[in-house]
Design a protein around this motif. Structure first.
Motif: not given
Length: 463
Positions: A203, A207, A286, A292, A296, A314
């Motif tokens: 990522g 993150a 993410v 996003l 990403d 996420i």
């Protein structure tokens, strides 16, 4: 070596820029840790199997020893090094023979003596006459006779082997520590379903990748903090989840190429890309607060291009205010920009608090099973005939294209060969139609599929 034999554990320590990572890579037999002239490149503890002659052992690479206190990055790095020393059977204390013994070397030699751990003093960069004085100076540290070597050129490794031999466990010792649990498959099994699942977490910077890995492990194994870009090396950790061995790899954050300026960051990103290439499943983490973005999607497209199974996680979901809107935005962006892995699983979680982290590994295992899918040839061709009946291939020069036959040629990812009367003329749109049908019919959602066209007749048809 049998599963019950005890492995020697050695930790490589020393002040910054004395060649610890170079020695680590030399003993491991391959480039694992990033090596650069910049001091303080290594921050997290690296682990690897090593061998010298007949002796097999496990080694830790550590951050450079520095005096630090409080919650600074250096203090957290020092805590990781101290832990490596505690977990080791023997400490390999490196000094730079060309620079000679420095006050910092003397300070940490005294600290190592206080641990009561066996210490082997290594005078690195001792090749040529420039290092001779430093080797002689090393006696003053009170750690016994120094081993003169060159990690870069491989000189002195025979002497290092002789110094390590007395510390090797006897053949009657068995593994009791969790660091070397019984039944761990070796690297040669990595391509087999029974071997360790190669799982990489990737990522953008900050993150929360290292925080997530620590949460999964239930241990503060990796350096974490609010500073972006803390992780530089790709850190591999062997771990077990519900009876399945997993090789969990934390990676450095990947920014857009245009923003990468330092050579060190380029090396870190190269390591991250290599981790993706070697992985079987990739978790793309993410930042939920940011959503996003283009970078990403660039990372996700690279993962799909490499043919790896993927799960989108996420993070920081507890900080998102309008969660329904954010989730819809992510799903819509995936649908329009990442159609090649349509249906990729999405897991919302908080690595910091642990909320819903338990949902991640089941999604990973499900994608791993899909990625390993094999369809029987007869079943695949029945499905292929139905798809052509529902939507026949287009006409080319007044003649109908016809897929005579198809078969799955490999898994990981599922790859299919289609035998077509005019293979070069079958449009991409029709291949996408077939790929979407495969995902829907055989539950291959979120898995990259490969459809290759071949010219020829059905090899199973009579002449």
């Amino acid at each position: 070596m049998t599963d019950s034999e005890r492995l020697l554990v050695a930790a490589i320590v020393g002040r910054p820029n004395v060649g610890k990572s170079t020695l680590f890579n030399r003993l491991a037999g391959r480039r694992i840790a990033i090596v650069a002239d910049t001091p303080g490149v290594t921050r997290d503890r690296q682990e690897a199997m090593a061998s010298l002659g007949e002796l097999q052992f496990r080694i830790f690479d550590t951050a450079g020893l520095e005096e630090a206190a409080g919650e600074t990055t250096e203090a957290r790095m020092r805590a990781q090094t101290d832990r490596a020393v505690r977990d080791a059977d023997v400490v390999l204390f490196l000094i730079d023979a060309r620079a000679g013994v420095t006050p910092l070397d003397a300070h940490f030699a005294q600290a190592l003596r206080a641990t009561r751990k066996p210490v082997i003093l290594l005078a690195n960069k001792a090749e040529g006459r420039a290092g001779e004085a430093g080797v002689l100076d090393a006696y003053a540290l009170g750690l016994g006779e120094p081993v003169a070597l060159s990690a870069e050129h491989g000189d002195g490794l025979v002497d290092l082997l002789e110094a390590l031999r007395p510390h090797a466990p006897s053949e009657t010792e068995t593994v009791e520590s969790e660091a070397f649990p019984e039944g761990m498959p070796d690297d040669g099994d990595a391509a087999l379903p029974a071997g360790p699942l190669q799982l990489a977490v990737v990522g953008r910077p900050n993150a929360g990748k290292s925080t997530l890995v620590n949460r999964l492990l239930g241990d503060e194994r990796l350096l974490t903090g609010p500073e972006p870009g803390l992780t530089r090396d790709a850190i591999s950790i062997d771990w077990q989840y519900e009876g399945q061995w997993i090789r969990l790899v934390d990676t450095a954050g990947m920014r857009r190429k245009a923003r990468i300026e330092a050579d060190l960051e380029r090396l870190s990103v190269r390591d991250s890309l290599e981790a993706v290439r070697m992985a079987q499943v990739v978790v793309l983490l993410v930042d939920g607060e940011r959503g996003l973005d283009r970078q990403d999607l660039t990372i996700a497209a690279h993962v799909a291009e490499e043919g790896r199974a993927m799960v989108l996680a996420i993070n920081k979901w507890d900080s998102v205010t309008d969660r329904a809107r954010r989730l819809k935005e992510v799903e819509e962006r995936l649908e329009t920009s990442l159609a090649q892995v349509r249906g990729i699983p999405i897991v919302t979680l908080s690595a910091l608090t642990g909320r819903h982290v338990d949902r991640l590994l089941p999604a990973v295992m499900q994608q791993y099973a899909r990625w390993n899918c094999r369809l029987p040839t007869a079943q695949f061709n029945r499905w292929l005939a139905e798809m052509q009946e529902q939507h026949p291939p287009p006409l080319v020069s007044g003649r109908r294209l016809r897929i005579r036959y198809g078969t799955q040629v490999k898994a990981r990812p599922p790859t299919f060969a289609l035998f077509v009367n005019k293979a070069d003329d079958l449009p991409e749109s029709y291949l996408r139609y077939l790929a979407n049908g495969l995902r829907q019919t055989f539950d291959l959602t979120g898995v990259p599929l490969r459809l290759m066209t071949r010219k020829g007749k059905n090899p199973y048809a009579p002449d």
